[in-house]
Design a protein around this motif. Structure first.
Motif, PDB file in Angstrom:
ATOM      1  N   THR A 225      -8.460 -64.037  39.874  1.00 17.29           N
ATOM      2  CA  THR A 225     -10.186 -62.960  38.948  1.00 17.29           C
ATOM      3  C   THR A 225      -9.431 -63.376  37.536  1.00 17.29           C
ATOM      4  O   THR A 225      -8.184 -63.109  37.193  1.00 17.29           O
ATOM      5  CB  THR A 225     -10.544 -62.048  38.836  1.00 17.29           C
ATOM      6  OG1 THR A 225      -9.532 -61.058  38.382  1.00 17.29           O
ATOM      7  CG2 THR A 225     -11.259 -61.409  40.417  1.00 17.29           C
ATOM      8  N   GLN A 226     -10.658 -63.428  36.668  1.00 20.11           N
ATOM      9  CA  GLN A 226      -9.856 -63.722  34.825  1.00 20.11           C
ATOM     10  C   GLN A 226      -9.728 -62.566  34.031  1.00 20.11           C
ATOM     11  O   GLN A 226      -9.042 -62.122  33.665  1.00 20.11           O
ATOM     12  CB  GLN A 226     -11.181 -64.282  34.010  1.00 20.11           C
ATOM     13  CG  GLN A 226     -11.328 -64.367  32.535  1.00 20.11           C
ATOM     14  CD  GLN A 226     -10.436 -65.131  32.221  1.00 20.11           C
ATOM     15  OE1 GLN A 226      -9.836 -66.198  33.139  1.00 20.11           O
ATOM     16  NE2 GLN A 226      -9.904 -65.080  31.179  1.00 20.11           N
ATOM     17  N   GLY A 227     -10.311 -61.391  35.019  1.00 22.26           N
ATOM     18  CA  GLY A 227     -10.557 -60.101  34.366  1.00 22.26           C
ATOM     19  C   GLY A 227      -8.863 -59.660  34.795  1.00 22.26           C
ATOM     20  O   GLY A 227      -8.008 -59.450  34.132  1.00 22.26           O
ATOM     21  N   LEU A 228      -8.160 -59.638  35.752  1.00 20.26           N
ATOM     22  CA  LEU A 228      -7.153 -59.865  36.300  1.00 20.26           C
ATOM     23  C   LEU A 228      -5.849 -60.116  35.768  1.00 20.26           C
ATOM     24  O   LEU A 228      -5.314 -59.888  35.017  1.00 20.26           O
ATOM     25  CB  LEU A 228      -6.780 -59.464  38.016  1.00 20.26           C
ATOM     26  CG  LEU A 228      -5.700 -59.137  38.464  1.00 20.26           C
ATOM     27  CD1 LEU A 228      -5.494 -57.825  37.755  1.00 20.26           C
ATOM     28  CD2 LEU A 228      -5.563 -59.170  40.179  1.00 20.26           C
ATOM     29  N   ARG A 229      -6.711 -61.557  35.317  1.00 22.18           N
ATOM     30  CA  ARG A 229      -5.490 -62.459  34.783  1.00 22.18           C
ATOM     31  C   ARG A 229      -5.638 -62.371  33.444  1.00 22.18           C
ATOM     32  O   ARG A 229      -4.305 -62.283  32.693  1.00 22.18           O
ATOM     33  CB  ARG A 229      -5.538 -64.124  34.782  1.00 22.18           C
ATOM     34  CG  ARG A 229      -5.017 -64.546  34.699  1.00 22.18           C
ATOM     35  CD  ARG A 229      -4.822 -66.049  34.889  1.00 22.18           C
ATOM     36  NE  ARG A 229      -4.546 -67.192  34.859  1.00 22.18           N
ATOM     37  CZ  ARG A 229      -3.959 -68.267  34.329  1.00 22.18           C
ATOM     38  NH1 ARG A 229      -4.272 -68.274  33.283  1.00 22.18           N
ATOM     39  NH2 ARG A 229      -2.479 -68.897  34.425  1.00 22.18           N
ATOM     40  N   GLU A 230      -6.587 -61.543  32.282  1.00 20.13           N
ATOM     41  CA  GLU A 230      -6.810 -60.881  31.810  1.00 20.13           C
ATOM     42  C   GLU A 230      -5.559 -59.519  31.191  1.00 20.13           C
ATOM     43  O   GLU A 230      -5.015 -59.660  29.687  1.00 20.13           O
ATOM     44  CB  GLU A 230      -7.473 -60.246  30.809  1.00 20.13           C
ATOM     45  CG  GLU A 230      -8.874 -61.674  30.503  1.00 20.13           C
ATOM     46  CD  GLU A 230      -9.857 -61.100  30.165  1.00 20.13           C
ATOM     47  OE1 GLU A 230     -10.468 -60.274  30.823  1.00 20.13           O
ATOM     48  OE2 GLU A 230     -10.545 -62.045  30.113  1.00 20.13           O
ATOM     49  N   LYS A 231      -5.123 -58.741  32.465  1.00 22.78           N
ATOM     50  CA  LYS A 231      -4.503 -57.709  31.953  1.00 22.78           C
ATOM     51  C   LYS A 231      -2.852 -57.785  32.501  1.00 22.78           C
ATOM     52  O   LYS A 231      -1.726 -57.611  31.397  1.00 22.78           O
ATOM     53  CB  LYS A 231      -4.790 -56.788  33.429  1.00 22.78           C
ATOM     54  CG  LYS A 231      -6.280 -56.052  32.783  1.00 22.78           C
ATOM     55  CD  LYS A 231      -6.599 -55.182  34.893  1.00 22.78           C
ATOM     56  CE  LYS A 231      -7.887 -54.439  34.154  1.00 22.78           C
ATOM     57  NZ  LYS A 231      -8.528 -53.477  35.390  1.00 22.78           N
ATOM     58  N   ILE A 232      -2.950 -58.748  32.863  1.00 21.05           N
ATOM     59  CA  ILE A 232      -1.388 -59.614  33.166  1.00 21.05           C
ATOM     60  C   ILE A 232      -0.710 -60.384  32.317  1.00 21.05           C
ATOM     61  O   ILE A 232       0.422 -60.707  32.453  1.00 21.05           O
ATOM     62  CB  ILE A 232      -0.703 -59.810  34.967  1.00 21.05           C
ATOM     63  CG1 ILE A 232      -1.459 -61.016  35.508  1.00 21.05           C
ATOM     64  CG2 ILE A 232      -1.052 -58.062  35.551  1.00 21.05           C
ATOM     65  CD1 ILE A 232      -0.757 -60.708  36.857  1.00 21.05           C
ATOM     66  N   MET A 233      -1.477 -61.430  32.572  1.00 23.62           N
ATOM     67  CA  MET A 233      -1.175 -62.405  31.537  1.00 23.62           C
ATOM     68  C   MET A 233      -2.393 -63.212  30.435  1.00 23.62           C
ATOM     69  O   MET A 233      -2.556 -63.682  30.081  1.00 23.62           O
ATOM     70  CB  MET A 233      -0.988 -64.138  32.464  1.00 23.62           C
ATOM     71  CG  MET A 233      -0.119 -63.858  33.996  1.00 23.62           C
ATOM     72  SD  MET A 233      -0.519 -65.163  34.807  1.00 23.62           S
ATOM     73  CE  MET A 233      -0.284 -66.275  34.091  1.00 23.62           C
TER      74      MET A 233
END
Length: 362
Positions: A225-233
């Motif tokens: 998901t975009q939200g999780l990717r924003e957190k880790i990458m």
């Protein structure tokens, strides 16, 4: 070493032909020189025995034979070999020789450091220093080949993966030139199907990679998901939102039976739940892909933990049950800091401690 001289290893074969022509020599001399540096791996111009002494002298006046040299070589109990390579200007990069069943795969770097700052990656903590040249990229192959010969290892180097330090597509012009140089029959003679380029996916780069047909494609996804990717990458997610990345992957040119490889590092308690597995299945249903699952290899002082083995197996099983081709990659070389950037950062910490006079750990 004269750092103002360009390394001969930085020249493509067409560029070497031009350089030789400028020196008043016929074009076939370029192929001879090219073979000497890439296949015979000479250290001095005097070793080029079928090249005239006059041409050798003129080449030596204009060029060096600088390439990455091992500063440290560590061998894991599982046969993984990690090289800390020193460049002509003193910068350090890593390359890792990974044993497979019948051959070695080499993991190469494309930059000193990395600007993407992915939160799970040791290289990301270094920041970006500079891009590598062609000679520094392909010189990693030469270092590995020499090690295999010197140590009389039983397998040969077959496959290359650009999954080391740096984001390859941020050095794309040089990388594409290096991949063309790599394919030359007088050089390393490594074909497109034996090379994989891994990228987080940056605007304007996937289409160029696909058009060049220079390597297979792997995408560092690590979040469904975009939200999780924003957190880790965060930087990768900002540069290329997930919906746009998926749209570009749908349009990516693939030959029959080819698929995009999706890399997914399972981080304990972050992206390894059943929910993330189901989200990943939905995401991948729209384009041809296969998944490499990799359990996170924690670094000292890092923000994350390795996933529970049971969660790893559950994640893999769900993907397989939904028809997603999935390969569970076993972490190798953990006893020698084989994850990307760990050896360089550990070396930097050792150097800093030595300069301060701090005691070194046993």
């Amino acid at each position: 070493m004269d750092l103002t001289q360009q390394s001969l290893f930085d020249l493509s074969l067409p560029a070497l032909r031009e350089a030789v022509a400028d020196l008043g020599e016929p074009a076939f001399r370029a192929a001879q020189v090219f073979q000497w540096i890439w296949q015979k791996r000479v250290r001095t111009f005097s070793e080029m025995s079928n090249v005239s002494k006059a041409l050798r002298g003129r080449l030596e006046e204009s060029f060096s034979l600088a390439r990455p040299e091992p500063a440290k070589v560590l061998t894991s109990s599982d046969g993984t070999v990690k090289f800390l390579l020193r460049l002509a200007d003193g910068e350090l990069i890593e390359t890792v020789l990974i044993p497979e069943r019948e051959h070695y795969t080499l993991c190469l770097s494309t930059q000193v450091g990395c600007a993407m700052a992915c939160t799970f990656c040791s290289t990301g903590t270094m920041g970006f220093h500079r891009n590598l040249t062609q000679g520094e990229i392909l010189g990693q192959v030469l270092a590995a080949q020499e090690h295999i010969e010197r140590e009389k290892l039983r397998m040969t180097l077959r496959n290359l993966v650009f999954m080391g330090m740096g984001e390859p597509t941020q050095n794309l012009d040089t990388l594409l030139t290096a991949l063309a140089t790599m394919r030359e029959s007088q050089g390393l003679c490594i074909g497109q199907r034996r090379v994989t380029v891994s990228t987080v996916g940056l605007p304007g780069t996937l289409a160029r990679l696909g058009t060049a047909e220079a390597a297979l494609l792997a995408v560092s996804l690590h979040a469904p998901t975009q939200g999780l990717r924003e957190k880790i990458m965060p930087r990768a997610a900002a540069a290329m939102p997930l919906d746009r990345l998926v749209a570009e992957l749908r349009d990516y040119p693939l030959k029959p039976r080819e698929r995009v490889t999706i890399e997914y590092i399972l981080i304990g308690g972050v992206n390894d739940s059943e929910r993330e597995a189901r989200d990943l299945v939905r995401l991948l249903s729209t384009f041809k892909s296969k998944v490499n699952l990799i359990a996170y290899n924690p670094s000292e002082g890092g923000p994350y933990e390795a996933p529970d083995p049971e969660r790893v197996l559950a994640f893999e099983s769900l993907l397989r049950a939904k028809g997603v081709t999935t390969i569970l990659r076993r972490s190798k070389g953990q006893d020698i800091k084989a994850a990307c950037g760990q050896l360089v950062t550990a070396h930097a910490m050792e150097q800093e401690a030595t300069e301060k006079g701090d005691p070194q750990p046993d």
